[in-house]
Design an enzyme around this catalytic site. Structure first.
Site, PDB file in Angstrom:
ATOM      1  CD  GLU A 102     -14.112  -1.153  -9.512  1.00 35.36           C
ATOM      2  OE1 GLU A 102     -13.777  -1.896  -8.591  1.00 35.36           O
ATOM      3  OE2 GLU A 102     -15.216  -0.580  -9.533  1.00 35.36           O
ATOM      4  CB  THR A 125      -8.104  -5.679 -12.782  1.00 34.70           C
ATOM      5  OG1 THR A 125      -8.361  -6.286 -11.509  1.00 34.70           O
ATOM      6  CG2 THR A 125      -9.289  -5.969 -13.681  1.00 34.70           C
ATOM      7  CG  ASP A 127      -9.740  -7.926  -8.343  1.00 39.15           C
ATOM      8  OD1 ASP A 127      -8.784  -8.612  -7.944  1.00 39.15           O
ATOM      9  OD2 ASP A 127     -10.235  -6.998  -7.676  1.00 39.15           O
ATOM     10  NE  ARG A 162      -1.205 -27.254  11.278  1.00 43.53           N
ATOM     11  CZ  ARG A 162       0.128 -27.115  11.372  1.00 43.53           C
ATOM     12  NH1 ARG A 162       0.848 -26.813  10.290  1.00 43.53           N
ATOM     13  NH2 ARG A 162       0.741 -27.263  12.507  1.00 43.53           N
ATOM     14  N   GLY A 170      -9.608 -10.315  -4.612  1.00 41.92           N
ATOM     15  CA  GLY A 170     -10.930 -10.333  -5.251  1.00 41.92           C
ATOM     16  C   GLY A 170     -11.871  -9.497  -4.408  1.00 41.92           C
ATOM     17  CG  HIS A 271       0.092  -6.552  -2.303  1.00 39.58           C
ATOM     18  ND1 HIS A 271      -0.278  -6.434  -0.989  1.00 39.58           N
ATOM     19  CD2 HIS A 271      -0.596  -5.617  -2.985  1.00 39.58           C
ATOM     20  CE1 HIS A 271      -1.160  -5.444  -0.878  1.00 39.58           C
ATOM     21  NE2 HIS A 271      -1.372  -4.932  -2.071  1.00 39.58           N
ATOM     22  CB  VAL A 272       2.435 -13.311  -3.232  1.00 48.00           C
ATOM     23  CG1 VAL A 272       2.927 -14.472  -4.070  1.00 48.00           C
ATOM     24  CG2 VAL A 272       3.348 -13.092  -2.047  1.00 48.00           C
ATOM     25  CD  GLN A 273      -3.665 -13.509  -4.500  1.00 47.11           C
ATOM     26  OE1 GLN A 273      -4.700 -13.991  -4.902  1.00 47.11           O
ATOM     27  NE2 GLN A 273      -3.610 -12.739  -3.426  1.00 47.11           N
TER      28      GLN A 273
HETATM   29  O1  F6P Z   1      -6.226  -4.376  -8.263  1.00 47.97           O
HETATM   30  C1  F6P Z   1      -7.146  -5.176  -7.665  1.00 47.97           C
HETATM   31  C2  F6P Z   1      -6.711  -5.520  -6.260  1.00 47.97           C
HETATM   32  O2  F6P Z   1      -5.578  -6.359  -6.303  1.00 47.97           O
HETATM   33  C3  F6P Z   1      -7.841  -6.138  -5.479  1.00 47.97           C
HETATM   34  O3  F6P Z   1      -7.950  -7.520  -5.643  1.00 47.97           O
HETATM   35  C4  F6P Z   1      -7.476  -5.767  -4.069  1.00 47.97           C
HETATM   36  O4  F6P Z   1      -8.620  -5.684  -3.251  1.00 47.97           O
HETATM   37  C5  F6P Z   1      -6.854  -4.417  -4.232  1.00 47.97           C
HETATM   38  O5  F6P Z   1      -6.354  -4.362  -5.539  1.00 47.97           O
HETATM   39  C6  F6P Z   1      -5.761  -4.150  -3.231  1.00 47.97           C
HETATM   40  O6  F6P Z   1      -5.255  -2.893  -3.496  1.00 47.97           O
HETATM   41  P1  F6P Z   1      -4.017  -2.220  -2.741  1.00 47.97           P
HETATM   42  O7  F6P Z   1      -2.794  -2.892  -3.243  1.00 47.97           O
HETATM   43  O8  F6P Z   1      -4.080  -0.790  -3.146  1.00 47.97           O
HETATM   44  O9  F6P Z   1      -4.254  -2.444  -1.296  1.00 47.97           O
END
Ligand code: F6P
Length: 341
Positions: A102, A125, A127, A162, A170, A271-273
């Site tokens: 975006e 993205t 997201d 647990r 997201g 950030h693993v994702q």
């Molecule tokens: O690119 C989208 C995203 O991964 C979002 O899900 C997340 O909120 C954001 O980027 C995190 O950004 P940065 O790595 O700059 O902290």
């Protein structure tokens, strides 16, 4: 033609596949020359370039990240000085392909609408929340990583009786949380589109315990909010005015443990994702979009973005892609309600 390419915003798996497709078709079919701009809009702003040739894109198809680098630089933050510099860099080329979400594509849309810049967009993205396209690459890989993690957390949650909270990415849209939650059999799914009641979350956890299931899996998108908002929201913002998210998982851990008395732990996937090798689906989608973007450049369709609608690749107006985010519709969430708990 001389064509520039940049990748901006959060990186995601599939960026290199998109770059490679545009360069290979551009060189092989059209005889183009390419210029790679480094680090998103910072590249044209500061004149940071890297060579983009058949040689430099060789072998990058399965590689995560982006060989061009990325940043969240917003030239419109300091428009009077930064925008003319970006426009000057673009005017030395015949066209620019901007690959982003975006924010990056929002800049591309404005440069085209307000200054006539010859820009074509390419959506990415994790997201999955861009308008005017049914999907963005990066999402499928992130979803796979998140659901693998939930599967792993499931077995250890059950062994130790647990609750485990899994915080996924997201910011405005809960696509990863919703789909990974469904794929991983979560008991509670929290998404940004629907503020949650912490008492209702705890009641769901308690109900499971009373029925003899001594663990619950709670999947929460980082941008989900309790009704009334988060008490300790972060105030630091990036160039596009977004606050740095994160912290919901740990907050939920504390709240659920205190209110139910059952041990609860949080895992933040973070950030693993976004890292590592793209799934086959993302490689194919990124490749198809890259091919469509270079065709759009040659057809003179500036101000558009390559998009997937159903199974077909089409062009959409950049403005439509960035003016409204594609969030999870209420019906989609309500449909899975019967599975939860
Ligand atoms: O690119 C989208 C995203 O991964 C979002 O899900 C997340 O909120 C954001 O980027 C995190 O950004 P940065 O790595 O700059 O902290």
């Amino acid at each position: 033609m001389r064509v520039g390419i940049l990748t901006g915003g959060g990186d995601c798996p599939g960026l290199n596949a998109a770059i490679r497709a545009a360069v290979r078709k551009g060189v092989n079919r059209y005889g183009d020359e390419f210029v790679g701009f480094r680090d998103g809009w910072r590249g044209p702003l500061d004149g940071l370039t890297v060579p983009l040739t058949l040689d430099t894109v060789r072998g990058i198809l399965p590689r995560g990240g982006t060989i061009l680098g990325s940043s969240r630089t917003n030239p419109f933050k300091d428009a009077d000085t930064a925008v003319p510099r970006v426009l000057a860099a673009i005017s030395e080329l015949d066209a620019l392909i901007a690959i982003g979400g975006e924010d990056t594509l929002g800049v591309a849309a404005r440069l085209h609408a307000e200054h006539g810049a010859r820009v074509v967009g390419l959506p990415k993205t994790i997201d999955n929340d861009l308008g005017a396209t049914d999907a963005t690459f990066g999402f499928d890989t992130a979803l796979q990583i998140a659901s693998d993690a939930i599967d792993r957390l499931h077995t250890t949650a059950e062994s130790h009786h647990r609750n485990l909270v899994v915080e996924v990415m997201g910011r405005h849209a809960g696509w990863i949380a919703l789909h990974a939650g469904v794929a991983g059999g979560a008991d509670v799914i929290l998404i940004p589109e629907r503020p949650f009641d912490i008492d209702a979350v705890c009641a769901a956890v308690r109900r499971r315990h009373e029925r003899g299931s001594y663990f619950s899996i709670v999947v929460a998108a980082e941008g989900a909010l309790p009704v009334g908002g988060m008490p300790e929201a972060d105030t630091e913002v990036d160039d596009f005015g977004h606050v740095r998210l994160g912290g919901l998982g740990v907050w939920l851990e504390r709240q659920i443990e205190e209110r139910t008395g059952y041990e609860t732990r949080a895992t933040v996937l973070g950030h693993v994702q976004r890292g590592g090798t793209p799934t086959a689906f993302d490689r194919v989608l990124a490749t198809r979009l890259g091919l469509a973007a270079i065709d759009a450049v040659h057809d003179g369709h500036f101000g558009t973005m390559a998009a997937i609608r159903g199974t077909r690749i089409e062009l959409a107006a950049l403005h439509d892609a960035t003016s409204t985010l594609r969030t999870v519709p209420v019906e989609d969430y309500e449909q899975i309600d019967a599975l939860l708990g």
